[in-house]
Design a protein around this motif. Sequence first.
Motif, PDB file in Angstrom:
ATOM      1  N   GLN A 252       0.806  -1.228   0.000  1.00  0.00           N
ATOM      2  CA  GLN A 252       0.000   0.000   0.000  1.00  0.00           C
ATOM      3  C   GLN A 252       0.833   1.270   0.000  1.00  0.00           C
ATOM      4  O   GLN A 252       0.321   2.353  -0.249  1.00  0.00           O
ATOM      5  CB  GLN A 252      -0.980  -0.002   1.169  1.00  0.00           C
ATOM      6  N   TRP A 253       2.141   1.180   0.258  1.00  0.00           N
ATOM      7  CA  TRP A 253       2.973   2.375   0.342  1.00  0.00           C
ATOM      8  C   TRP A 253       3.907   2.590  -0.834  1.00  0.00           C
ATOM      9  O   TRP A 253       4.227   3.712  -1.152  1.00  0.00           O
ATOM     10  CB  TRP A 253       3.810   2.358   1.620  1.00  0.00           C
ATOM     11  N   ASP A 254       4.410   1.500  -1.425  1.00  0.00           N
ATOM     12  CA  ASP A 254       5.431   1.706  -2.439  1.00  0.00           C
ATOM     13  C   ASP A 254       5.461   0.576  -3.466  1.00  0.00           C
ATOM     14  O   ASP A 254       4.754  -0.407  -3.361  1.00  0.00           O
ATOM     15  CB  ASP A 254       6.814   1.872  -1.793  1.00  0.00           C
TER      16      ASP A 254
ATOM     17  N   ASN B 281       8.064   5.408  -4.288  1.00  0.00           N
ATOM     18  CA  ASN B 281       6.646   5.649  -4.078  1.00  0.00           C
ATOM     19  C   ASN B 281       5.917   5.531  -5.419  1.00  0.00           C
ATOM     20  O   ASN B 281       6.546   5.585  -6.482  1.00  0.00           O
ATOM     21  CB  ASN B 281       6.403   6.996  -3.382  1.00  0.00           C
TER      22      ASN B 281
END
Length: 126
Positions: free
Chosen positions: A43-45, A72
């Motif tokens: 979910q972040w990168d 990202n």
Amino acid sequence: MPDERKESGLIEQKVQRVQRVANVVNPNRATVYANSAVVTTNQWDIQVYFGCLQETGPGKVEVVDQAAVIMNPEHALAFSRALQQVLQAYERASGKIREIKPLELPTASAAPAAQPARPAVRDERK
């Protein structure tokens, strides 16, 4: 009034747009060759793992990870677009780039059981 203009001028001087970013090469930068890439995400990168396929025995192939690049999603998208532009320019100048065929390992009767092929993309959000 004069004070307001003077204050406004100071604010304008403090706000500067970056026109060009200089590229400085780190003399200790690593350079690696890769003939395998695995892209994963959370979910972040976005993570890209680069490696080299090596035959380690009859019918046995392994991927030795060489480097990982983690960025990202916004930078990954910009990278994807830049890479696509470079590939299109390369094909215009040099001809169509051939597609990589999936790795074919010998059948079980000809060699020891092979590990399943490494997926090209894993989505870890599920």
